[in-house]
Design a protein around this motif. Structure first.
Motif, PDB file in Angstrom:
ATOM      1  N   CYS A   1     -23.053  14.098  16.602  1.00  0.00           N
ATOM      2  CA  CYS A   1     -24.023  13.066  16.960  1.00  0.00           C
ATOM      3  C   CYS A   1     -25.430  13.630  16.860  1.00  0.00           C
ATOM      4  O   CYS A   1     -25.664  14.804  17.165  1.00  0.00           O
ATOM      5  CB  CYS A   1     -23.773  12.558  18.384  1.00  0.00           C
ATOM      6  N   PHE A   2     -26.360  12.780  16.418  1.00  0.00           N
ATOM      7  CA  PHE A   2     -27.770  13.131  16.352  1.00  0.00           C
ATOM      8  C   PHE A   2     -28.510  12.222  17.322  1.00  0.00           C
ATOM      9  O   PHE A   2     -28.624  11.014  17.088  1.00  0.00           O
ATOM     10  CB  PHE A   2     -28.311  12.967  14.929  1.00  0.00           C
ATOM     11  N   TYR A   3     -28.997  12.814  18.410  1.00  0.00           N
ATOM     12  CA  TYR A   3     -29.707  12.056  19.438  1.00  0.00           C
ATOM     13  C   TYR A   3     -31.182  12.462  19.441  1.00  0.00           C
ATOM     14  O   TYR A   3     -31.507  13.656  19.335  1.00  0.00           O
ATOM     15  CB  TYR A   3     -29.132  12.317  20.829  1.00  0.00           C
ATOM     16  N   ARG A  32     -35.543  16.464  11.782  1.00  0.00           N
ATOM     17  CA  ARG A  32     -34.686  16.291  10.608  1.00  0.00           C
ATOM     18  C   ARG A  32     -33.783  15.077  10.799  1.00  0.00           C
ATOM     19  O   ARG A  32     -33.432  14.720  11.939  1.00  0.00           O
ATOM     20  CB  ARG A  32     -33.855  17.545  10.357  1.00  0.00           C
ATOM     21  N   THR A  33     -33.423  14.463   9.701  1.00  0.00           N
ATOM     22  CA  THR A  33     -32.587  13.249   9.638  1.00  0.00           C
ATOM     23  C   THR A  33     -33.275  12.034  10.255  1.00  0.00           C
ATOM     24  O   THR A  33     -32.628  11.001  10.447  1.00  0.00           O
ATOM     25  CB  THR A  33     -31.217  13.442  10.316  1.00  0.00           C
ATOM     26  N   LEU A  34     -34.564  12.121  10.558  1.00  0.00           N
ATOM     27  CA  LEU A  34     -35.292  11.003  11.159  1.00  0.00           C
ATOM     28  C   LEU A  34     -36.338  10.466  10.184  1.00  0.00           C
ATOM     29  O   LEU A  34     -36.758  11.162   9.253  1.00  0.00           O
ATOM     30  CB  LEU A  34     -35.977  11.432  12.462  1.00  0.00           C
ATOM     31  N   ASP A  94     -28.822  17.942  17.748  1.00  0.00           N
ATOM     32  CA  ASP A  94     -27.545  17.882  17.025  1.00  0.00           C
ATOM     33  C   ASP A  94     -26.433  18.316  17.976  1.00  0.00           C
ATOM     34  O   ASP A  94     -26.382  19.470  18.404  1.00  0.00           O
ATOM     35  CB  ASP A  94     -27.612  18.800  15.795  1.00  0.00           C
ATOM     36  N   LEU A  95     -25.556  17.381  18.321  1.00  0.00           N
ATOM     37  CA  LEU A  95     -24.455  17.657  19.240  1.00  0.00           C
ATOM     38  C   LEU A  95     -23.139  17.603  18.478  1.00  0.00           C
ATOM     39  O   LEU A  95     -22.827  16.601  17.835  1.00  0.00           O
ATOM     40  CB  LEU A  95     -24.443  16.626  20.375  1.00  0.00           C
ATOM     41  N   ARG A  96     -22.388  18.681  18.544  1.00  0.00           N
ATOM     42  CA  ARG A  96     -21.068  18.758  17.900  1.00  0.00           C
ATOM     43  C   ARG A  96     -20.013  18.965  18.970  1.00  0.00           C
ATOM     44  O   ARG A  96     -20.050  19.951  19.709  1.00  0.00           O
ATOM     45  CB  ARG A  96     -21.041  19.889  16.877  1.00  0.00           C
ATOM     46  N   ILE A  97     -19.082  18.038  19.016  1.00  0.00           N
ATOM     47  CA  ILE A  97     -18.086  17.997  20.087  1.00  0.00           C
ATOM     48  C   ILE A  97     -16.815  18.695  19.636  1.00  0.00           C
ATOM     49  O   ILE A  97     -16.317  18.457  18.531  1.00  0.00           O
ATOM     50  CB  ILE A  97     -17.803  16.539  20.495  1.00  0.00           C
ATOM     51  N   ASN A  98     -16.287  19.534  20.505  1.00  0.00           N
ATOM     52  CA  ASN A  98     -15.060  20.268  20.231  1.00  0.00           C
ATOM     53  C   ASN A  98     -13.885  19.306  20.070  1.00  0.00           C
ATOM     54  O   ASN A  98     -13.792  18.308  20.782  1.00  0.00           O
ATOM     55  CB  ASN A  98     -14.791  21.243  21.388  1.00  0.00           C
TER      56      ASN A  98
END
Length: 443
Positions: free
Chosen positions: A382-384, A282-284, A305-309
């Motif tokens: 971030c999307f890696y 997704r998103t690519l 999908d990385l979501r940082i606190n």
């Protein structure tokens, strides 16, 4: 008729009600001192409380407008008839008007917001069938003992926000709404909710993980649209070369490799690839004719999908907060006139010196699409792609089942179920370690 004029500028308030007591009206507006404070600050809205003694009363906000209104005071005096004049049928009472010009109101506060968003602090008594106020139990009126705080009362929790908009919105009839929904919801996948407006003309091909086959060619409208932008045809050729190198790309990675802005990819990209809306990619953007669900080698191109606190710091140099169009209800939003501008920079070919960017800017863009151990990301979300995560423990986990891939899952793709979640935990642990090392280095 006598006329007097006061040249002093005034501030007018269009009170939404019939004023019988001026002092009572002043209390609903917060008092004279509060009004003076708001009048001096043009960014604040005038607050009106119809029940000033109730701290739970929701304010009705008045907006500030620039006006040229004349404020006048008109006094009508009627002379009473005498007994002799009452006998004459043609006699008329003597009327005199006294007009006094108080001044010119350059600023006027008008109340156009909704006033019926109210929740009263009351409780209903089933025995008497009446409503009783909860204010004596919620707000102390005298010095009570400590036992007053332990008394049980009914729960009363008013909402923080009643509505996103406090101005009335125009609505459409049901028949008009049906036509609009039919026009905007046609030809959509079953898992996408119908939109409220038509999609802007981008002519990109969207795909979902559940579709049996993917499109192998771009839309004819996208190809015809690209021909109207000759300078973007060269960008399209460069994008084709990148998709031969890798069949799946993110837009941020393409911008980094091409050293171009997002607007440069608006027309070339839909002619080279289709966009995934869900699933492991997704998103690519995926090259036309390539199906990652049938190729286990596409595992390394999956997205994480990385979501940082918020408690963990990020690289603020590359952080751009998302613009918001909603402010506090007591803040006024000034309507600035937008001036149309024409960007001519894209019409002139840039030189090689202008194409060279600062190393710091390139490094910030690199951190937007790649995770590098020992460095902080530039965004909270971030999307890696898995191949762009430069962490040995993550790569070892991703390639753990190389050669044994059997089924492509919607959540983890070709990886072992639960791999994406474990990779996310490894990245967060490395990120916490990086933050501690940076703090120790500062000391």
């Amino acid at each position: 008729m006598e006329l007097t004029y006061n040249p002093k500028p005034l501030i007018a308030v269009e009170y939404p009600g019939t004023v019988l007591n001026v002092d009572r009206m002043s209390e609903t507006l917060g008092g004279n001192q509060e009004m003076y404070t708001i009048f001096k600050n043009p960014t604040k809205r005038l607050e009106l409380k119809f029940r000033p003694e109730d701290p739970y009363c929701k304010c009705v906000h008045g907006d500030r407008f620039n006006t040229t209104n004349l404020v006048m005071k008109v006094i009508k005096k009627t002379k009473r008839k005498t007994r002799s004049s009452e006998l004459l049928p043609e006699s008329k009472p003597e009327v005199q008007f006294k007009v006094e010009f108080l001044g010119v109101a350059n600023t006027t506060y008008k109340f156009k917001a909704l006033a019926d968003f109210q929740i009263l602090p009351v409780s209903y008594d089933k025995n008497d069938g009446t409503c009783k106020s909860l204010l004596p139990k919620l707000v102390p009126t005298a010095l009570h003992s400590a036992s007053w705080l332990e008394e049980e009362i009914e729960l009363f929790v008013p909402p923080i926000l009643f509505s996103r908009f406090d101005l009335p919105q125009s609505t459409f009839s049901e028949s008009q709404n049906k036509v609009k929904v039919q026009e905007t919801s046609q030809n959509l996948p079953p898992n996408i909710i119908g939109r409220g407006r038509k999609r802007r003309a981008g002519y990109a091909v969207f795909a979902t993980f559940e579709e049996p086959k993917y499109s192998t060619e771009p839309k004819p409208e996208a190809v015809a649209q690209l021909k109207t932008y000759p300078l973007d045809i060269e960008v399209k050729n460069k994008v084709d070369l990148l998709f031969q190198e890798r069949p799946v790309w993110s837009k941020n990675a393409l911008m980094l490799r091409l050293k171009c802005e997002k607007s440069k990819l608006k027309y070339p990209l839909p002619c080279c690839a289709f966009y995934f809306t869900n699933g492991p990619w997704r998103t690519l953007w995926v090259r036309f004719g390539y199906d990652p669900r049938k190729d286990p080698a596409s595992k390394v191109y999956q997205v994480l999908d990385l979501r940082i606190n918020p408690a963990i710091p990020i690289n603020e140099k590359g952080y751009r907060p998302r613009p918001t169009y909603y402010s506090l209800p007591n803040k006024s939003t000034l309507n600035h006139q937008r001036v149309a501008t024409i960007n001519t920079s894209d019409l002139i070919p840039t030189s090689k010196d202008e194409d060279m960017e600062d190393d710091k800017d390139i490094h910030v863009k690199l951190l937007a699409c790649e995770y590098i151990s020992g460095q902080l990301p530039t965004a909270r979300q971030c999307f890696y792609q898995l191949c762009d995560i430069h962490l040995e423990s993550v790569q070892k986990l991703v390639h753990e089942n190389d050669g044994d891939e059997e089924l492509c899952h919607e959540r983890d793709g070709w990886c072992i179920p639960g791999t994406i979640e474990k990779c996310r935990d490894l990245i967060m642990a490395d990120l916490v370690k990086t933050v501690q090392e940076l703090k120790e280095a500062e000391v």
